[in-house]
Structures are given as structure tokens and as C-alpha cells.
Design a protein around this motif. Structure first.
Motif, PDB file in Angstrom:
ATOM      1  N   GLN A  25     -72.173  65.602  30.271  1.00  0.00           N
ATOM      2  CA  GLN A  25     -72.117  64.194  29.926  1.00  0.00           C
ATOM      3  C   GLN A  25     -73.153  63.733  28.918  1.00  0.00           C
ATOM      4  OE1 GLN A  25     -69.734  62.065  30.927  1.00  0.00           O
ATOM      5  NE2 GLN A  25     -68.806  63.930  31.708  1.00  0.00           N
ATOM      6  N   TYR A  26     -74.232  64.491  28.722  1.00  0.00           N
ATOM      7  CA  TYR A  26     -75.278  63.937  27.867  1.00  0.00           C
ATOM      8  C   TYR A  26     -76.086  65.044  27.216  1.00  0.00           C
ATOM      9  CZ  TYR A  26     -79.279  61.204  26.326  1.00  0.00           C
ATOM     10  OH  TYR A  26     -80.246  60.639  25.561  1.00  0.00           O
ATOM     11  N   ILE A  27     -76.432  64.840  25.957  1.00  0.00           N
ATOM     12  CA  ILE A  27     -77.280  65.781  25.231  1.00  0.00           C
ATOM     13  C   ILE A  27     -78.540  65.015  24.837  1.00  0.00           C
ATOM     14  CG2 ILE A  27     -77.476  67.307  23.254  1.00  0.00           C
ATOM     15  CD1 ILE A  27     -74.415  67.256  23.151  1.00  0.00           C
ATOM     16  N   LYS A  63     -66.564  70.409  13.933  1.00  0.00           N
ATOM     17  CA  LYS A  63     -65.980  69.093  13.637  1.00  0.00           C
ATOM     18  C   LYS A  63     -65.521  68.411  14.922  1.00  0.00           C
ATOM     19  CE  LYS A  63     -64.514  70.104   8.898  1.00  0.00           C
ATOM     20  NZ  LYS A  63     -63.368  70.325   7.977  1.00  0.00           N
ATOM     21  N   SER A  64     -65.022  69.209  15.867  1.00  0.00           N
ATOM     22  CA  SER A  64     -64.618  68.659  17.155  1.00  0.00           C
ATOM     23  C   SER A  64     -65.833  68.131  17.921  1.00  0.00           C
ATOM     24  CB  SER A  64     -63.890  69.729  17.967  1.00  0.00           C
ATOM     25  OG  SER A  64     -63.543  69.240  19.247  1.00  0.00           O
ATOM     26  N   ILE A  65     -66.919  68.925  17.886  1.00  0.00           N
ATOM     27  CA  ILE A  65     -68.158  68.502  18.553  1.00  0.00           C
ATOM     28  C   ILE A  65     -68.681  67.216  17.931  1.00  0.00           C
ATOM     29  CG2 ILE A  65     -70.595  69.097  18.916  1.00  0.00           C
ATOM     30  CD1 ILE A  65     -69.681  72.024  19.100  1.00  0.00           C
ATOM     31  N   LYS A  66     -68.607  67.124  16.608  1.00  0.00           N
ATOM     32  CA  LYS A  66     -69.076  65.924  15.917  1.00  0.00           C
ATOM     33  C   LYS A  66     -68.295  64.697  16.373  1.00  0.00           C
ATOM     34  CE  LYS A  66     -69.715  63.916  11.313  1.00  0.00           C
ATOM     35  NZ  LYS A  66     -69.555  64.120   9.847  1.00  0.00           N
ATOM     36  N   GLY A  67     -66.996  64.871  16.501  1.00  0.00           N
ATOM     37  CA  GLY A  67     -66.179  63.749  16.944  1.00  0.00           C
ATOM     38  C   GLY A  67     -66.536  63.308  18.352  1.00  0.00           C
ATOM     39  N   GLN A  68     -66.764  64.289  19.226  1.00  0.00           N
ATOM     40  CA  GLN A  68     -67.124  63.944  20.605  1.00  0.00           C
ATOM     41  C   GLN A  68     -68.493  63.287  20.674  1.00  0.00           C
ATOM     42  OE1 GLN A  68     -66.049  67.008  23.622  1.00  0.00           O
ATOM     43  NE2 GLN A  68     -65.222  68.142  21.883  1.00  0.00           N
ATOM     44  N   LEU A  69     -69.429  63.752  19.862  1.00  0.00           N
ATOM     45  CA  LEU A  69     -70.751  63.128  19.823  1.00  0.00           C
ATOM     46  C   LEU A  69     -70.661  61.688  19.342  1.00  0.00           C
ATOM     47  CD1 LEU A  69     -72.990  66.017  18.444  1.00  0.00           C
ATOM     48  CD2 LEU A  69     -73.241  64.885  20.653  1.00  0.00           C
ATOM     49  N   SER A  70     -69.818  61.460  18.341  1.00  0.00           N
ATOM     50  CA  SER A  70     -69.656  60.095  17.815  1.00  0.00           C
ATOM     51  C   SER A  70     -69.141  59.165  18.909  1.00  0.00           C
ATOM     52  CB  SER A  70     -68.692  60.095  16.631  1.00  0.00           C
ATOM     53  OG  SER A  70     -69.209  60.860  15.563  1.00  0.00           O
ATOM     54  N   ARG A  71     -68.186  59.677  19.702  1.00  0.00           N
ATOM     55  CA  ARG A  71     -67.662  58.846  20.780  1.00  0.00           C
ATOM     56  C   ARG A  71     -68.721  58.586  21.851  1.00  0.00           C
ATOM     57  NH1 ARG A  71     -63.117  61.985  19.487  1.00  0.00           N
ATOM     58  NH2 ARG A  71     -63.605  63.576  21.051  1.00  0.00           N
ATOM     59  N   GLN A  72     -69.566  59.598  22.123  1.00  0.00           N
ATOM     60  CA  GLN A  72     -70.619  59.426  23.130  1.00  0.00           C
ATOM     61  C   GLN A  72     -71.681  58.436  22.682  1.00  0.00           C
ATOM     62  OE1 GLN A  72     -72.209  63.128  24.539  1.00  0.00           O
ATOM     63  NE2 GLN A  72     -70.260  63.782  25.433  1.00  0.00           N
ATOM     64  N   VAL A  73     -71.926  58.383  21.372  1.00  0.00           N
ATOM     65  CA  VAL A  73     -72.859  57.384  20.854  1.00  0.00           C
ATOM     66  C   VAL A  73     -72.342  55.993  21.169  1.00  0.00           C
ATOM     67  CG1 VAL A  73     -73.794  56.350  18.740  1.00  0.00           C
ATOM     68  CG2 VAL A  73     -73.856  58.821  19.036  1.00  0.00           C
ATOM     69  N   GLY A  74     -71.057  55.805  20.926  1.00  0.00           N
ATOM     70  CA  GLY A  74     -70.461  54.508  21.227  1.00  0.00           C
ATOM     71  C   GLY A  74     -70.502  54.176  22.699  1.00  0.00           C
ATOM     72  N   LEU A  86     -78.546  61.255  20.970  1.00  0.00           N
ATOM     73  CA  LEU A  86     -77.217  61.641  20.527  1.00  0.00           C
ATOM     74  C   LEU A  86     -77.095  61.565  19.012  1.00  0.00           C
ATOM     75  CD1 LEU A  86     -75.144  59.785  23.252  1.00  0.00           C
ATOM     76  CD2 LEU A  86     -75.274  62.253  22.952  1.00  0.00           C
ATOM     77  N   ILE A  87     -77.712  60.549  18.437  1.00  0.00           N
ATOM     78  CA  ILE A  87     -77.674  60.393  16.981  1.00  0.00           C
ATOM     79  C   ILE A  87     -78.374  61.557  16.300  1.00  0.00           C
ATOM     80  CG2 ILE A  87     -78.499  58.981  15.053  1.00  0.00           C
ATOM     81  CD1 ILE A  87     -77.988  56.516  16.843  1.00  0.00           C
TER      82      ILE A  87
END
Length: 479
Positions: A25-27, A63-74, A86-87
Motif C-alpha cells: 500500500q505504501y512506498i 510505465k505501469s509502476i509510474k501510473g500506479q504511483l501517480s494514482r497513489q499520490v492522488g 511517493l513523489i
């Protein structure tokens, strides 16, 4: 590196991953640089240790990881949590994507490009060859005793089409009751050296004339040489005179110098096929590929089969023919043709929203797949249903081991000309020869004839049920 709960290898060191994009859930901020298969050196990033294809897979993963990280930032912002960690991780991933993309681009530029397949030139095989014949030659009407030899002759002749086979003459006679003659040329030893199938069409509306072959794209003479061809044509002309018919039409694919009046306003499109569909796909222009993909997104089902698809086929085909202002063949026409060509014929149905939206009739004979009839419903034009349907048929032709796909005939100025050309198919001029009484002009049985313009406009306004009721009685006397 560790394996997440989903069994996917993650690029993040385990000690930093409390809840990573692969199931955790969190990095946190302390997440270090991603390990993506490069070695660091004083000069920066060295060449990847994995293959080019492996690097492409890794790039997709990042690219998939980047997308998931972007969603987690939100999500973190919505929950009131600090997204700074996360950023930071997102920035690391973006930097690695950038580096890997540059490296891949460099590798691709250094890799010799594979020569792209393009459709080679093609020409129609000779229907009239240049072989020696043991004369004299006589012409006989095909009987049951000759039918097997005639069929074998067609099957081995380089210029033969499926429509030259004796079974097609039988089909026309049994379906519509037209008089037919299947003329066979025999040498002095009784060996088959040529054939000419001829059908008589007669009506008050369109007149009395002979055609080889009506309803289909190809016909005319198959012969071992030009002299045999002339003898067969003379025999057909003698039958024309006996019947007091207006003309004899021979649907040839090449100019054989028979010194006969001709029409050359029609072309057919033949596309040589590669060994696999990937090569064919790569030969298409980007716009064509985009249209096919659009059709793929809309497509709900696609079936290639036999008589079990006839009801769906006929519903689509008959409605489209009505919209075009063209009388439709009766359902029995296709039913009988499917039976006559068993083993060489398929029906195609393309569906949108579980409803048949496109259809086609396919034949295959001696390495050439032909689509004599295809239709799509106008209300689905926005969905590019015709594009995906033709692409799937091309794939099917390659799977069947065909060497050529025949898109069928059209006029040079028709919209269908441009449609067929965009697939890379080559236009081949059709030469239709005519035997006419002296002084008689070429026939003008075509939709552009002003005589039929009003009829077409009226037909387009008919209910489909009415067009289907009346149409078969008209089209059976149209060539």
C-alpha cells in the motif's frame, strides 16, 4: 528486489517496500533507486544486460509502476497524508524510464532494420496458353461422360477460376432454369484442350444474350492455345445465332488479341499474401492500422462458418443491397451455391452489440481466396466494421495457406476502388470480349446507364421485405 503477493517481481528493494504498486500500500521516502538491469559506471548507464525484447518488457513494467504511483499520490492527498515520499519515488521511476527509453532508442538505431515486406507485383495467369495441340480439334457439349475430364482440365489449368468448373453451370441451370452449354474442345486423340461455359439470359426488360459467366467476376475461354480458343468461341457464337441472341459476353482477365470488341472499364484487386499476418500488418499505412483497431474495439463477435450462418448473412446482405438500389439474389441462390462449392466456400459474420453488422461470402480455389460479395450495414459505418472484417478475412486467407486475396471487381471511379487499393492490393484490368452481330453497339447494362437511374432511386425507397420479394425475379436475368 522481491516478489509481491501477486507473484510479480518488483523493482524496489524489499527493505523500502511497505506497500508497493504490486500489492502493497505504501512506498516511503526512503525508497532507493530502482534496480532495472543496468550497471552503473563512471560514464553513466551501460548497455542493458538483457535482450532488446526484455528491455522493452521492463520499460512497460516501469510505465505501469509510474501510473500506479501517480494514482497513489492522488489517494494520499485525499486521505490527508503527505505524498512527498511517493513523489520522490515517482521521480526516480520517471528518471529510469527516460534513461531506458534513450538506451532502447540507441540500440534500435544501431540494429540493422529488417527489410519490410511489401506486396510484390502480380498478374493474372493466362487463360489461353501457347501449347501444341494434336489437331484437328472438335467441339462437343459436355455430357456426363465428359464431365470428369472437363473438371480435371479446369483444375489443372493455370488461368482457371472456381467459376469455370462444370458444377457452376449445373448450379445456374438448377437454381434459375437458364439454358447453359458447357463446350469442350477435344484434340484428335480425344484429349481435352479447352472449355467454354456459356449461359443464356433472356427477359423482356433486359433482352436475350449469352454470358460466360453471369453473376460472377470471371469466365470466358480456357484453352491450350489461341486457335483452340477461337474454335470454342465460334461454337458459342453459332449457338447465339441459333437462339437469336443479341451478343455473347466473355469475362476474361487479360487481353488475348482475339480481335473482338471489348470493355475495359472494370478492374479487380489482387493482393499477394506473405507467409504470416504480422508481415502483412507491418506493410499497412498507419491510418489503415488505426481504422482496423477502431473496428476491433467495436467488434463484439466474428464468425467464419457455413450454411448455419446463412440467415444472418442474408439479413445483412439484402438490406445493404436495398440501400444501394440493387436487386438482391434470393436466399436459395446462396443456399445452393454453398452446397455446390462445399469445401471451397465460407460465410463470414461480424457482430456489433451481438447483432450481425457485416457479412461476406468467401471462396478459395487453387491458392486464391476471393470475396465476390461483402456487405455492412450503413448504421454501423462509424464503427469501421468493414475494416476489421476485411482484416480478419485476410488473416484467415493466410491461415488457409492462400497466396492471393482477391477483393473482387469494381469500376475505376468507384469508392470501392480506393477502399481496395488501401490494403496494398494491385488493380488488374478486366477485359470483357464481345461477339456481336455486325454493326451492333456494345451493350450498356450498367448502373450508370440513365435508363436505370430512376429504377435505382425507386428501389432504394422500398421496404426490405418488398425488395427481397421482387429482387430475385429481376436479378436472375441480370449478368
Amino acid at each position: 528486489m522481491h516478489e509481491s503477493a501477486r507473484g510479480v517481481t518488483c523493482g524496489f528493494p524489499l527493505r523500502f517496500c511497505l506497500r508497493c504498486p504490486f500489492g502493497r500500500q505504501y512506498i516511503p521516502q526512503s525508497c532507493g533507486r530502482l534496480s532495472i538491469g543496468f550497471k552503473e559506471s563512471g560514464m553513466g548507464m551501460e548497455a542493458p544486460t538483457a535482450s532488446l525484447e526484455s528491455a522493452k518488457v521492463r520499460l512497460d513494467q516501469l510505465k505501469s509502476i509510474k501510473g500506479q504511483l501517480s494514482r497513489q499520490v492522488g489517494e494520499a492527498r485525499k486521505c490527508g497524508e503527505s505524498p512527498d515520499g511517493l513523489i520522490a519515488d515517482l521521480q526516480h521511476v520517471s528518471a529510469e524510464i527516460k534513461r531506458l527509453s534513450k538506451q532502447l532508442k540507441k540500440q534500435l538505431n544501431e540494429t540493422p532494420a529488417k527489410e519490410k515486406w511489401t506486396p510484390p507485383p502480380i498478374e493474372m495467369p493466362l487463360a489461353i496458353t501457347d501449347m501444341q495441340v494434336s489437331g484437328p480439334v472438335r467441339v462437343e457439349e459436355c455430357t456426363d461422360a465428359l464431365k470428369s475430364a472437363a473438371g480435371a482440365y479446369v483444375d489443372q489449368h493455370p488461368g482457371a477460376s472456381i467459376w469455370h468448373r462444370p458444377v457452376i453451370s449445373n448450379f445456374i441451370e438448377s437454381t434459375y432454369g437458364h439454358r447453359t452449354r458447357y463446350l469442350c474442345a477435344l484434340d484428335r486423340n480425344g484429349r481435352m484442350v479447352g472449355v467454354l461455359p456459356v449461359v443464356r439470359l433472356q427477359s423482356r426488360l433486359f433482352g436475350n444474350f449469352l454470358v460466360s459467366m453471369p453473376y460472377f467476376n470471371y469466365g470466358g475461354v480456357l484453352a491450350d492455345n489461341k486457335e483452340v480458343a477461337s474454335i470454342l468461341i465460334a461454337a458459342a457464337d453459332l449457338w447465339r445465332k441459333t437462339l437469336d441472341s443479341g451478343h455473347l459476353e466473355l469475362r476474361s482477365g487479360r487481353d488475348y488479341g482475339l480481335d473482338l470488341p471489348q470493355k475495359t472499364d472494370k478492374v479487380t484487386f489482387w493482393l499477394p499474401l506473405p507467409d504470416n499476418s504480422d508481415e502483412l500488418w507491418a506493410s499497412f499505412q498507419p491510418k489503415l492500422r488505426s481504422q482496423i483497431r477502431r473496428g476491433q474495439r467495436e467488434l463484439a463477435g466474428f464468425t467464419i462458418g457455413g450454411p448455419e450462418l446463412l440467415d444472418e448473412f442474408y439479413r445483412v446482405f439484402s438490406e445493404n443491397m436495398r440501400d444501394l438500389g440493387t436487386p438482391v439474389y434470393g436466399r436459395i441462390f446462396f443456399q445452393n451455391l454453398l452446397s455446390s462449392l462445399k469445401g471451397h466456400v465460407w460465410l463470414v459474420i461480424a457482430r456489433i452489440d451481438e447483432q450481425a453488422a457485416g457479412c461476406a461470402f468467401l471462396t478459395s480455389y487453387r491458392g486464391r481466396m476471393e470475396v465476390p460479395w461483402a456487405s455492412t450495414l450503413r448504421r454501423y459505418n462509424h464503427a469501421s466494421i468493414n475494416m476489421i472484417m476485411y482484416w480478419r478475412m485476410l488473416e484467415f486467407a493466410i491461415q488457409q495457406g492462400c497466396e492471393v486475396f482477391d477483393f473482387g471487381r469494381c469500376s475505376r471511379d468507384a469508392g470501392t476502388y480506393r477502399f481496395k487499393q488501401q490494403w496494398g492490393a494491385h488493380p488488374l484490368k478486366l477485359y470483357w470480349d464481345y461477339v456481336l452481330p455486325e454493326g451492333k453497339a456494345l451493350p450498356a447494362l450498367n448502373p450508370d446507364n440513365p435508363k436505370f437511374k430512376l429504377m435505382i432511386a425507386v428501389w432504394q425507397r422500398l421496404p426490405v421485405w418488398a425488395a427481397n420479394l421482387i429482387g430475385p425475379h429481376i436479378v436472375k436475368v441480370l449478368p
